[in-house]
Design a protein around this motif. Structure first.
Motif, PDB file in Angstrom:
ATOM      1  N   HIS A 194      69.856 109.018 148.323  1.00  0.00           N
ATOM      2  CA  HIS A 194      70.865 109.395 149.370  1.00  0.00           C
ATOM      3  C   HIS A 194      70.191 110.791 149.974  1.00  0.00           C
ATOM      4  CE1 HIS A 194      74.894 109.493 151.423  1.00  0.00           C
ATOM      5  NE2 HIS A 194      74.645 111.048 151.369  1.00  0.00           N
ATOM      6  N   MET A 212      73.454 105.221 152.088  1.00  0.00           N
ATOM      7  CA  MET A 212      73.874 106.348 152.952  1.00  0.00           C
ATOM      8  C   MET A 212      75.620 106.387 152.972  1.00  0.00           C
ATOM      9  SD  MET A 212      71.269 107.777 153.036  1.00  0.00           S
ATOM     10  CE  MET A 212      71.742 109.300 153.998  1.00  0.00           C
ATOM     11  N   ASP A 252      79.118 108.741 146.188  1.00  0.00           N
ATOM     12  CA  ASP A 252      78.101 108.065 145.395  1.00  0.00           C
ATOM     13  C   ASP A 252      78.839 106.659 144.837  1.00  0.00           C
ATOM     14  OD1 ASP A 252      75.847 107.609 143.808  1.00  0.00           O
ATOM     15  OD2 ASP A 252      77.016 108.280 142.195  1.00  0.00           O
TER      16      ASP A 252
END
Ligand SMILES: [Zn+2]
Length: 227
Positions: free
Chosen positions: A184, A202, A206
């Motif tokens: 990320h 993205m 998370d």
């Protein structure tokens, strides 16, 4: 061929909304919060001032192309990056970033090479930091990392545009040392912004994802297809 050249020439000025012609544009690094619905997404300028742009400013909700960081839009960047580690980065963190580098290199769209680039070349610095979350407003929320592009443009004689990016993990919390967080943050460094698609690497919080979606790949293509 001729048509493509003409279109490219017309297209660039219309999407170039950056009035910086020399020196560094404002850097903005996204911060990751590990809760489901809270995304603080603080964006820091190079002077450390926080501005209030939120993730919801992302224009693309169709999810066929992951949004692109505003300071990268309309820029012509080389697809080659030289990356290095800050001096205090542990092997455990390096392992995650090394894996993330492989994932992006596998796309064939960007080429990340270990080493120090010159000022004119794209660079990424992988680093760590320690930030303790305050218990009041951010209870149950953990900032896992931050990352983003910093565009350097010189015009006139010896003109160039380069991205001197960072990707960093918040090692105050052990669960930031994960491949999904490295993927990320490296995505931000390469110019990808947050996606509303929960499948995307993205996505602002998370989800443990380490596989680039077609939309993530399309976002990279949109940035680097010109080079
Ligand atoms: Zn982010």
């Amino acid at each position: 061929m001729w048509l493509a050249v003409v279109l490219g020439f017309i297209f660039l000025p219309t999407i170039d909304n950056d009035n910086t012609t020399l020196g560094k544009t404002v850097e903005k690094w996204n911060s990751e919060i590990n809760t489901i619905f809270t995304d603080i997404n603080a964006r820091f300028s190079s002077t450390g001032v926080i501005n209030q742009n939120s993730v919801s400013s992302s224009k693309d909700s169709s999810s066929d192309e992951t949004p692109i960081e505003t300071n990268v839009q309309g820029k012509t960047l080389s697809n080659t990056y030289y990356y290095h580690y800050d001096k205090n980065v542990s092997q455990a963190v390096k392992d995650q970033f090394n894996q993330a580098v492989k994932i992006y290199n596998r796309t064939g769209i960007v080429k990340l090479v270990k080493g120090d680039g010159t000022a004119e070349q794209n660079q990424i610095e992988f680093s760590v930091y320690q930030k303790t979350m305050e218990t009041s407003a951010l209870q149950n929320s953990i900032e896992l990392g931050h990352g983003g592009p910093a565009i350097i443009q010189r015009t006139g004689w010896g003109a160039y545009t380069a991205n001197h990016a960072i990707a960093s993990l918040n090692i105050k919390y052990a669960n930031s040392i994960k491949l999904s967080v490295a993927v990320h943050e490296l995505g931000h460094a390469l110019g990808l912004d947050h996606s509303k698609d929960i499948q995307s690497v993205m996505y602002p919080t998370d989800q443990g994802r380490t596989t680039l979606t077609n939309a993530d790949i399309n976002g990279l293509k949109a940035i680097y297809a010109k080079s």
